[in-house]
Design a protein around this motif. Structure first.
Motif, short mmCIF file in Angstrom:
data_model
loop_
_atom_site.label_atom_id
_atom_site.label_comp_id
_atom_site.label_asym_id
_atom_site.label_seq_id
_atom_site.Cartn_x
_atom_site.Cartn_y
_atom_site.Cartn_z
N ASP B 543 22.40 20.79 -8.76
CA ASP B 543 21.79 22.03 -8.22
C ASP B 543 20.79 22.17 -7.25
O ASP B 543 19.70 21.41 -7.64
CB ASP B 543 21.20 22.82 -9.82
CG ASP B 543 21.00 24.11 -9.51
OD1 ASP B 543 21.53 24.57 -8.13
OD2 ASP B 543 20.29 24.83 -10.04
N ARG B 599 17.00 20.75 -8.32
CA ARG B 599 16.82 20.97 -9.75
C ARG B 599 17.56 20.10 -10.72
O ARG B 599 17.06 19.60 -11.74
CB ARG B 599 17.27 22.37 -10.17
CG ARG B 599 16.49 23.39 -9.70
CD ARG B 599 16.59 24.91 -10.12
NE ARG B 599 15.93 24.91 -11.51
CZ ARG B 599 15.49 26.22 -11.89
NH1 ARG B 599 15.75 27.19 -11.12
NH2 ARG B 599 15.08 26.21 -13.02
N ARG B 648 29.78 26.07 1.02
CA ARG B 648 30.12 26.11 -0.35
C ARG B 648 30.87 25.02 -0.69
O ARG B 648 31.99 25.11 -1.24
CB ARG B 648 30.50 27.48 -0.97
CG ARG B 648 29.49 28.51 -0.97
CD ARG B 648 28.49 28.31 -1.70
NE ARG B 648 27.25 29.47 -1.91
CZ ARG B 648 26.12 29.13 -0.99
NH1 ARG B 648 25.91 28.10 -0.27
NH2 ARG B 648 25.34 30.22 -1.19
N ASP B 653 27.74 22.23 -7.76
CA ASP B 653 26.51 23.01 -7.93
C ASP B 653 26.33 24.15 -8.86
O ASP B 653 27.47 25.01 -8.92
CB ASP B 653 26.17 23.61 -6.63
CG ASP B 653 24.60 24.08 -6.35
OD1 ASP B 653 24.10 24.68 -7.17
OD2 ASP B 653 23.79 23.80 -5.70
N VAL B 654 25.84 23.87 -10.27
CA VAL B 654 25.58 24.76 -11.26
C VAL B 654 25.48 26.28 -10.70
O VAL B 654 25.80 27.34 -11.51
CB VAL B 654 24.88 24.35 -12.54
CG1 VAL B 654 25.38 23.10 -12.88
CG2 VAL B 654 23.58 24.38 -12.13
N ASP B 655 24.43 26.52 -9.80
CA ASP B 655 24.09 27.91 -9.60
C ASP B 655 24.17 28.37 -8.04
O ASP B 655 23.27 27.58 -7.25
CB ASP B 655 22.75 28.15 -10.04
CG ASP B 655 22.30 29.50 -9.88
OD1 ASP B 655 23.34 30.36 -9.45
OD2 ASP B 655 21.34 29.74 -10.37
N TRP B 656 25.17 29.00 -7.42
CA TRP B 656 25.30 29.16 -6.24
C TRP B 656 24.27 30.23 -5.62
O TRP B 656 24.03 30.37 -4.56
CB TRP B 656 26.58 29.51 -5.74
CG TRP B 656 27.46 28.34 -5.37
CD1 TRP B 656 26.94 26.96 -5.15
CD2 TRP B 656 28.88 28.24 -5.26
NE1 TRP B 656 28.24 26.34 -4.81
CE2 TRP B 656 29.29 26.98 -4.84
CE3 TRP B 656 29.89 29.47 -4.99
CZ2 TRP B 656 30.61 26.70 -4.62
CZ3 TRP B 656 31.22 28.90 -4.94
CH2 TRP B 656 31.38 27.63 -4.53
N LEU B 657 23.84 31.00 -6.66
CA LEU B 657 23.00 32.21 -6.36
C LEU B 657 21.61 31.70 -5.86
O LEU B 657 20.99 32.41 -4.94
CB LEU B 657 22.73 32.99 -7.74
CG LEU B 657 22.49 34.36 -7.61
CD1 LEU B 657 23.64 35.29 -6.79
CD2 LEU B 657 22.35 35.26 -8.93
N ASN B 658 20.95 30.72 -6.15
CA ASN B 658 19.73 30.33 -5.81
C ASN B 658 20.09 29.08 -4.58
O ASN B 658 18.83 28.65 -4.28
CB ASN B 658 19.03 29.61 -7.07
CG ASN B 658 19.77 28.12 -7.36
OD1 ASN B 658 20.72 27.56 -6.88
ND2 ASN B 658 19.18 27.68 -8.68
N ALA B 660 20.60 30.34 -1.57
CA ALA B 660 20.35 30.91 -0.26
C ALA B 660 19.10 31.93 -0.56
O ALA B 660 19.14 32.35 -1.72
CB ALA B 660 21.55 31.52 0.27
N ARG B 661 18.44 32.13 0.38
CA ARG B 661 17.34 33.22 0.30
C ARG B 661 17.34 33.66 1.71
O ARG B 661 17.21 33.17 2.94
CB ARG B 661 15.90 32.46 -0.13
CG ARG B 661 14.88 33.13 -0.01
CD ARG B 661 14.45 33.69 -1.27
NE ARG B 661 14.30 32.73 -2.31
CZ ARG B 661 13.26 32.36 -2.92
NH1 ARG B 661 12.19 32.83 -2.13
NH2 ARG B 661 13.01 31.46 -3.62
N ARG B 662 16.98 35.18 1.61
CA ARG B 662 16.95 35.95 2.87
C ARG B 662 15.31 36.47 2.71
O ARG B 662 14.81 36.56 1.68
CB ARG B 662 17.70 37.17 3.28
CG ARG B 662 17.90 37.97 2.09
CD ARG B 662 19.01 39.22 2.19
NE ARG B 662 19.39 39.64 1.04
CZ ARG B 662 20.60 39.80 0.76
NH1 ARG B 662 21.60 39.36 1.42
NH2 ARG B 662 21.23 40.25 -0.67
#
Lengths: 305, 690
Positions: B543, B599, B648, B653-658, B660-662
């Motif tokens: 992750d 992580r 991608r 990767d267990v969590d794609w939500l984390n 990227a960051r805007r």
């Protein structure tokens, strides 16, 4: 009779816009209490994360799944707790809302200060309506439990047959009968309240049994009213779905329009519910059948506030 | 013209390349000649079998080990029952519907009775009550390269369908039904230091492992039954007593299963390699794989679908899925070498028999609800059929040990199934596509992954997963994720060649995990051991996340600076003046700080993408070795967003939500879904509130 009652119901809705707006606002307020934590949760999870933009084009199982990963997961407990509390609150407020609604609908030509009538009726009928709600709940548990249990036994027998269609038919029949019984209980609760309000009767248990029989004896009119309102709602829901599918979900204007449509639909649903109660009141007054001997009270709060 | 040029190029490429070739036959180790009669009233099988076993090792073998799988359903003390708690494949065992195998006699060809020498064994868990493995000590060892012939009679009681096998009403799925030899693994096979029997007990989460051989099976059933089985039907004889004997024959397989029911709709089709695959498809495949056109050409296959009558509207869906699977699995992994394929739709209440694979014989699984619109957009029959057919390649042809290394068949097959289903049904709606609700293949497997899944490894015996349900993730989903991640790293062509070569080298043989790694390293020309060690043998998760991201105008600097070799003092006021002028003209740059974190325990190089205002995308690669890395930039514009693994490629990767960051909050998603949530609660309240 059916058409006349429905017509009366719809006319009552038109005459009482403040009532429907108030009830719609009440549902919005209550739901907001449950939705607010979720809204915050979604905002924290999605607002700064571009990956979430995939949700603009439709529901995505994986993204909502990921929202619940890591330390974000305890939030689900809070969401369920807030939802549960709000539903309990809504249930407890149900007698107040019903009493107020019936009071406003039954006030006749006196259309001034409808909300004053509402609060007066809410307070006047609260305990009697709460008892009726309790009876309805007990009846539902017993009736649905017994019938559901019987169907479970039947379904398990059907499951043992080499007949896959029977497997589904059994479940379909079970759901249909349980839905019918639920509708029966809901209608009986409505009519019991109507009679209690009209006659200011305190004999709620007797009125409850009267209502069950009343629905049983006049299924066409009573279920017909409910079905008609349900059909009107389904038609509106269809229009809402069609309209939403035409909106570009990525635009703020479309999102705002979607929310406006949702609330319009909710207001419409509330109006239909008020219309159904008004139709039931009209039906009761028109039929005028009083199988139990309760004299009409001259100080009738509903008819003569 | 374009196609001709493509064909010519493909042929040239194919001729230039080196390739393994597909073996035609297996080494025969265990041949079975079986006669069995079904008593449809008592649900019993009365059978006799002749086993010819050849010693494949250089050792003299003093004993024979047998699987008696049906004894898993004999009582609640069996290892299977203890592990499953009487529930398997979403089916609850019904009390009284027990199953067992009783060996009545076992003799050698010279008449020596082996029954007194037969004893139950419990090599895995020491459960003395388990009777799923038996050992017969021979009076004389089988010499190296020698053989032994055994005659066995047995009586088997089928359970009510519970875990793959049994009966339900008049539907029979007969698998794991005859006394069957384990595998004697000589030293060196699958990394063994010393030769020995590999014959595990039947566990709740394990499948099977057996030697290749020739099966000739006579099945006698009441004449109203329609029968399907492994292999080709070579004879059908009416016995004149209300029964029929069907004879099935198949070489180069390691198991035999059959089904019988009077209700089957029998649908027959033929897959034709010359018609259902175009010349261009052959040419493209040959070019991608570096094989000749002959090597990628597919054979004809007779497909029999045994369908429940209530599922008749789904007949074409099953057939089309089977045909597509024969085509694509064949093109990518080598032609399907058998002449037949039987697809069985289990009877009502026999779902526990569905979704299972046997050589040339698979069970699908569907429901009447999926017959018509809109639920026909749920592609369960297609997915199950394609997946189970895939096992013909990863289980039947490449015969790995499913007890010890389940990922080699379930995982590789899940990856292969994913490739076929994505090709056929699209990326975003592979599994479900109705009323705007969609579920794609990638999303469906990624949903199963999570940060808590760090306590088991892909490579471990299937019965050792804790909890037992973890088997599903580690045998199916995680291998699929790690193979797609590998494909994205090394390229689809290299990956296709790895899979093809692995199939060619290990067809009709028994590989282990390291054999797959060797092929992958060799064909890719890279040492992938570090990757495999982490994600196959290790328990860690992967992750990456954006820890921090901030962009601010560069701060005011003052003090003493070197300018053309001379010290220059800039005081605060002067510096502020310069900054104000730069602000006015919009030329003051921004300083951006981005922190990326790892992580998980798994280390994998990963791409990063940075988007600054008014500038083209900037990319970088991070080796991921440290837990944290900090990037600093000075650019004319602010950072808009940063994205780890922007394409991608890392499905693990267990969590794609984390990822990227805007920097600028965008409330559209939360507003839309928050309002929708509110709307549904309002509806609920409208139901109970008035």
């Amino acid at each position: 009779m059916l058409a006349a009652c429905i017509g009366e119901g719809i006319r009552s809705v038109r005459k009482n816009p403040a009532l429907t707006v108030f009830l719609w606002f009440w549902s919005l307020l209550l739901s907001s209490m449950a939705a607010f934590p979720a809204w915050i949760w979604l905002g924290q999870g999605f607002n700064l994360r571009p990956e979430s933009d995939r949700l603009l084009s439709g529901f995505n199982f994986a993204l909502f799944g990921e929202l619940a990963k890591y330390d974000r997961s305890p939030v689900r407990g809070i969401l369920f707790a807030s939802l549960f509390c709000v539903l309990v609150l809504a249930g407890l407020a149900n007698p107040l809302i019903s009493g107020g609604t019936l009071e406003v609908l039954g006030k006749g030509k006196d259309e001034s200060k409808p909300m004053k009538h509402f609060w007066y009726g809410a307070g006047l009928h609260f305990w009697r309506f709460l008892r009726l709600l309790l009876y309805a709940g007990v009846t539902a548990v017993i009736l649905l439990g017994v019938v559901g249990g019987a169907f479970s036994a039947l379904i398990s027998r059907l499951d043992d047959l080499p007949w896959e269609t029977g497997f589904f038919l059994g479940r379909l029949a079970s759901m249909s009968v349980l839905a019918f019984l639920s509708a029966w209980i809901l209608l009986a609760l409505d009519f019991a309240r109507v009679r209690t309000a009209v006659e200011e009767s305190s004999r709620t248990l007797r009125t409850w049994f009267w209502a069950l029989v009343f629905i049983w004896r006049r299924p066409f009119t009573t279920f017909g009213m409910m079905a008609s309102m349900a059909l009107l709602f389904v038609a509106a829901a269809g229009l809402y779905t069609a309209a939403c599918s035409r909106l570009n979900p990525a635009l703020w204007t479309a999102i705002a329009a979607g929310i406006a449509l949702q609330q319009l639909l909710m207001w419409y649903r509330t109006s239909l519910r008020v219309g159904l109660v008004a139709a039931e009141l009209a039906c009761y007054l028109k039929i005028g059948t009083l199988p139990i001997s309760v004299p009409l009270n001259s100080k009738n709060a509903v008819l003569n506030p | 013209m374009r196609q001709t040029a493509l064909l010519a190029t493909s042929l040239l490429l194919a001729k230039l390349s080196y390739a393994d070739t597909l073996p035609e036959h297996a080494e025969r180790v265990a041949d079975y000649t079986i006669s069995v009669e079904l008593n449809s009233d008592t649900k019993q099988l009365i059978g006799s079998e002749r086993i010819v076993w050849r010693n494949p090792s250089n050792n003299a073998i003093p004993d024979l080990w047998f699987h008696l799988y049906l004894n898993a359903f004999k009582n609640t003390k069996s290892t299977f029952f203890r592990e499953s708690g009487g529930r398997s494949r979403s089916v609850q065992f019904k009390d009284g519907a027990w199953g067992w195998t009783n060996i009545r006699s076992m003799r050698m060809a010279d008449g020596t009775d082996l029954m007194p020498r037969l004893q139950f064994m419990c090599p895995d868990d020491g459960n003395a009550d388990d009777q799923t493995v038996a050992r017969a000590v021979l009076p004389k060892p089988v010499a190296p390269g020698g053989s032994i012939t055994l005659d066995i009679t047995f009586l088997a009681q089928l359970p009510q369908v519970f875990a793959r096998t049994g009966y339900r009403h008049d539907f029979f799925l007969v698998g794991q039904w005859f006394p069957k030899l384990g595998i004697y693994e000589p030293a060196g096979m699958r990394g063994r230091r010393e030769g020995g029997w590999n014959c595990h007990q039947f566990h709740a989460a394990t499948e099977f492992y057996a030697d290749y051989g020739h099966y000739l099976v006579n099945i006698t059933v009441p004449d109203r039954f329609i029968v399907g089985a492994t292999g080709q039907r070579v004879r059908r004889r009416e016995n004149g007593n209300g029964t029929i004997t069907h004879t099935f024959d198949q070489e180069d397989v390691h198991d035999f299963a059959w089904t019988a029911s009077p209700r089957f709709l029998e649908i027959r089709r033929t897959f034709r390699g010359d018609e259902q695959v175009t010349r261009e498809e052959y040419a493209q495949t040959a070019a991608v794989l570096g094989r000749t056109l002959d090597e990628v050409h597919l054979s004809d296959v007779d497909v029999t679908l045994l369908l429940q009558p209530e599922h008749s509207p789904q007949a074409e869906r099953h057939v089309n899925a089977a045909m597509a699977a024969i085509k694509y699995f064949g093109l990518w992994y080598g032609r399907y070498p058998y002449k037949t394929l039987t697809v069985v739709d289990p009877g009502p209440g026999a779902a526990g028999a569905g979704g299972m694979e046997y050589p040339t014989f698979i069970t699908a699984g569907t429901s009447s609800l999926l017959n018509h619109w809109p639920l026909d957009r749920i592609r369960m029959p297609e997915l199950v059929t394609i997946h189970e057919f895939g096992h013909q390649f990863w289980y039947a042809l490449v015969g790995n040990n499913e007890f010890e290394e389940a990922w080699l068949d379930e995982g590789i097959n899940s990856y292969s199934t994913g490739r076929v289903t994505r090709l056929l049904y699209g990326e975003t709606a592979t599994l479900i596509d109705f009323f705007g609700l969609r579920l794609g293949e990638v999303d469906s497997i990624r949903l199963q992954n999570g940060p808590e899944l760090r306590f088991n490894a892909v490579l471990q015996p299937a019965w050792e997963y804790i909890p037992r349900e973890a088997y599903g993730f580690y045998a199916y989903a995680k291998p699929e994720l790690l193979l797609f991640t590998l494909e994205n790293r090394i390229g689809i062509q290299t990956m296709a060649r790895i899979m093809r070569t692995f199939q060619e080298r290990w067809r009709f043989r028994h590989p282990c995990t390291d054999d797959f790694f060797s092929v992958a390293n060799e064909i890719s020309g890279r040492d992938l051991s570090g990757y495999f060690d982490q994600v196959v043998k290790g328990t860690g998760i992967l992750d990456y996340e954006v820890g921090e991201a901030a962009s601010d105008k560069v701060p005011v600097h003052f003090g003493v600076f070197e300018k053309e070799g001379k010290p220059v003092t800039i005081n605060r006021e002067s510096a502020l003046k310069d900054v104000r002028e730069a602000d006015k003209s919009g030329k003051r740059p921004f300083e951006t700080k981005v922190v990326i974190r790892r992580r998980g325990e798994v280390i994998l190089p990963v791409e990063l993408a940075f988007k600054f205002e008014g500038q083209a995308l900037e990319r970088a690669t991070w080796d991921g070795r440290d837990r944290t890395v900090e990037y600093r930039f000075t650019r004319p514009g602010r950072l808009e967003w940063v994205n780890v693994d922007p394409d991608r490629k890392v499905l693990l990767d267990v969590d794609w939500l984390n990822n990227a960051r805007r920097l600028k909050s965008d409330r559209r998603v939360s507003t839309r879904w928050g309002a929708t949530y509110l709307f549904w609660i309002q509806n609920l309240i409208a139901l109970i509130g008035l």
